[in-house]
Design a protein around this motif. Structure first.
Motif, PDB file in Angstrom:
ATOM      1  N   PRO A  41       0.825  -1.210   0.000  1.00  0.00           N
ATOM      2  CA  PRO A  41       0.000   0.000   0.000  1.00  0.00           C
ATOM      3  C   PRO A  41       0.857   1.257   0.000  1.00  0.00           C
ATOM      4  N   ARG A  42       0.302   2.351  -0.511  1.00  0.00           N
ATOM      5  CA  ARG A  42       0.959   3.647  -0.488  1.00  0.00           C
ATOM      6  C   ARG A  42       0.296   4.508   0.585  1.00  0.00           C
ATOM      7  N   PHE A  43       1.118   5.137   1.407  1.00  0.00           N
ATOM      8  CA  PHE A  43       0.623   6.012   2.470  1.00  0.00           C
ATOM      9  C   PHE A  43       0.779   7.466   2.041  1.00  0.00           C
ATOM     10  N   PRO A  44      -0.221   8.291   2.299  1.00  0.00           N
ATOM     11  CA  PRO A  44      -0.169   9.685   1.804  1.00  0.00           C
ATOM     12  C   PRO A  44       0.983  10.488   2.387  1.00  0.00           C
ATOM     13  N   GLN A  45       1.396  10.186   3.622  1.00  0.00           N
ATOM     14  CA  GLN A  45       2.493  10.953   4.207  1.00  0.00           C
ATOM     15  C   GLN A  45       3.844  10.618   3.592  1.00  0.00           C
ATOM     16  N   PHE A  46       3.896   9.525   2.806  1.00  0.00           N
ATOM     17  CA  PHE A  46       5.138   9.149   2.132  1.00  0.00           C
ATOM     18  C   PHE A  46       4.971   9.262   0.622  1.00  0.00           C
TER      19      PHE A  46
END
Length: 449
Positions: A411-416
């Motif tokens: 998954p991709r996290f918005p803070q990264f």
């Protein structure tokens, strides 16, 4: 001092007028030979009370004694219960209140220390509470009634939900899956299937239950989600299907991708939130035309995830593996919303999750799978009718790295957030269950997560 009178006056020798001796003692004192020894005392028929006893008895005949209160003796018997049924205070044999142990003071000191430590480490208390008792309830809006399982294919996507940034405390903020079921037990057939082909009604019911148990072991088991080996799910498969997945787990590739069957995340990159799975779908059963049984399933699984300790480093280093399109379509997350709280750290200043104060922003990965599970006629095929055989399977994943085949979802996290590679696929709604899954193999984006 008054002197008690003798009960009978002693006779005086020779003092009678006629000179007779009324005592018959011949002029001798009758008490002269009396010995007041222990035998005489024990043989006495009447015990003479003490002088004070006789005095008080005479006084109390006319004026009964009055209890002054405040003191009790051992002769008073048990004290009556106090008001409202409270137990009486403990007293000693003389009626004095017994001292109680002073336990309140140490308790107050201990509570004060606990409160101070909790105030100094609020994040640690929240983390301990979430780990011990589960995540805090999602307070992202008014709680709605739970969404019932599907009985037929829906006609459209779920209604829009106000966009909110999910956090560890509110993992389902802004998600249509907030009120979806959380276990496979919520999904039952609309009616009992009865006998199908060579299998009786009880056998078919057992096969449906076996499929539900497999789906729970493959997609809902926290150990499998955390990257563990899906031994329980593998044990339910027929040998040929099990061997294929064993090969995929040992040597994952784009041709043999274990994530097509098992939803697994690398715990160094993504960690499931305590209340981190929602699912929606349906089950149906029919004959296979050869006196066997086919169980059709169509489910969407939504995973709420927080960053793992290496999420930041992996986000900057991860690049898609070049090669042919994936067997199952995968989509990148939508553009991250603007930070809504002060807990988000710039990419260059990120700390491990355990060290980030306050609420940590989370992400969701949405997986939809349509799978057929077959049970063949044992009279025609050499197979175990109590084991599962795979039929047609398709899957689609929203919010995972495209063309990465290492056996895990990413998954991709918005803070990264990092610049995404060029994506040729269209934008899709991962919650829309009204359409058939296709094997187009395009890498696109999702409109919401």
């Amino acid at each position: 001092m008054p002197i008690a009178e003798d009960p009978e006056p002693r006779p005086s020798e020779g003092r009678a007028p006629d000179g007779a001796d009324p005592s018959g003692a011949g002029g001798k004192d009758p008490f002269a030979d009396l010995v007041l020894d222990e035998e005489f005392v024990r043989g006495a028929a009447v015990k003479e009370p003490a002088g004070r006893t006789r005095m008080l008895s005479a006084r109390w005949q006319h004026t009964p004694p009055v209890d002054p209160g405040g003191r009790r003796s051992v002769n008073d018997g048990p004290r009556k219960a106090g008001r409202f049924g409270r137990a009486p205070k403990a007293v000693d044999p003389w009626g004095n209140a017994r001292p109680r142990p002073r336990w309140q003071a140490p308790l107050y000191v201990l509570l004060t220390v606990v409160v101070l430590l909790g105030a100094l480490n609020v994040d640690g208390v929240r983390s301990w509470f979430s780990t011990t008792f589960g995540a805090a309830p999602d307070r992202s809006g008014t709680s709605a009634a739970p969404v019932a399982p599907e009985t037929a294919r829906p006609t459209g996507a779920p209604s829009p939900v106000d966009e909110e940034q999910p956090t560890v405390d509110r993992p389902w903020a802004g998600s249509p899956a907030k009120d979806w079921p959380t276990t496979m037990d919520a999904f039952d057939l609309p009616q009992a299937p009865g006998a199908i082909g060579v299998f009786g009604a009880e056998q078919v019911a057992a096969q449906v239950k076996l499929v539900k148990d497999y789906l729970a072991a493959a997609n809902l088991d926290p150990k499998v989600i955390a990257g563990g080996r899906p031994d329980a799910a593998l044990a339910m498969l027929e040998r040929e299907s099990r061997d294929k997945l064993e090969t995929a787990l040992a040597r994952p590739s784009k041709e043999d991708d274990p994530t097509s069957a098992f939803d697994r995340f690398d715990p160094r990159e993504a960690v499931q939130v305590a209340d981190g799975v929602r699912l929606q779908g349906r089950i149906s059963v029919e004959g296979d035309g050869e006196k066997g049984v086919v169980v059709h399933t169509d489910f969407t699984y939504v995973y709420a995830l927080r960053p793992g300790p290496e999420a930041a480093q992996r986000a900057t280093a991860q690049r898609p593996t070049p090669g042919a399109p994936a067997q199952s379509p995968r989509s990148a997350p939508p553009a991250p919303p603007a930070p809504g709280d002060g807990a988000v750290k710039p990419v260059g200043l990120l700390l491990p999750v355990a060290d980030v104060p306050g609420d940590t922003r989370t992400a969701r990965t949405i997986v939809r799978k349509t799978e057929d599970f077959r049970f063949y006629d044992p009279g025609k095929y050499q197979n175990n009718p109590k084991k599962i055989n795979f039929g047609k399977r398709r899957s689609e994943v929203g919010n995972t790295a495209c063309e990465v085949y290492d056996g895990f979802l990413h998954p991709r996290f918005p803070q990264f957030a990092q610049p995404d590679p060029e994506r040729t696929g269209p934008a899709t709604d991962p919650y829309d269950r009204s359409k058939e899954l296709t094997a187009r193999g395009e890498c696109g984006t999702i409109t919401r997560s």
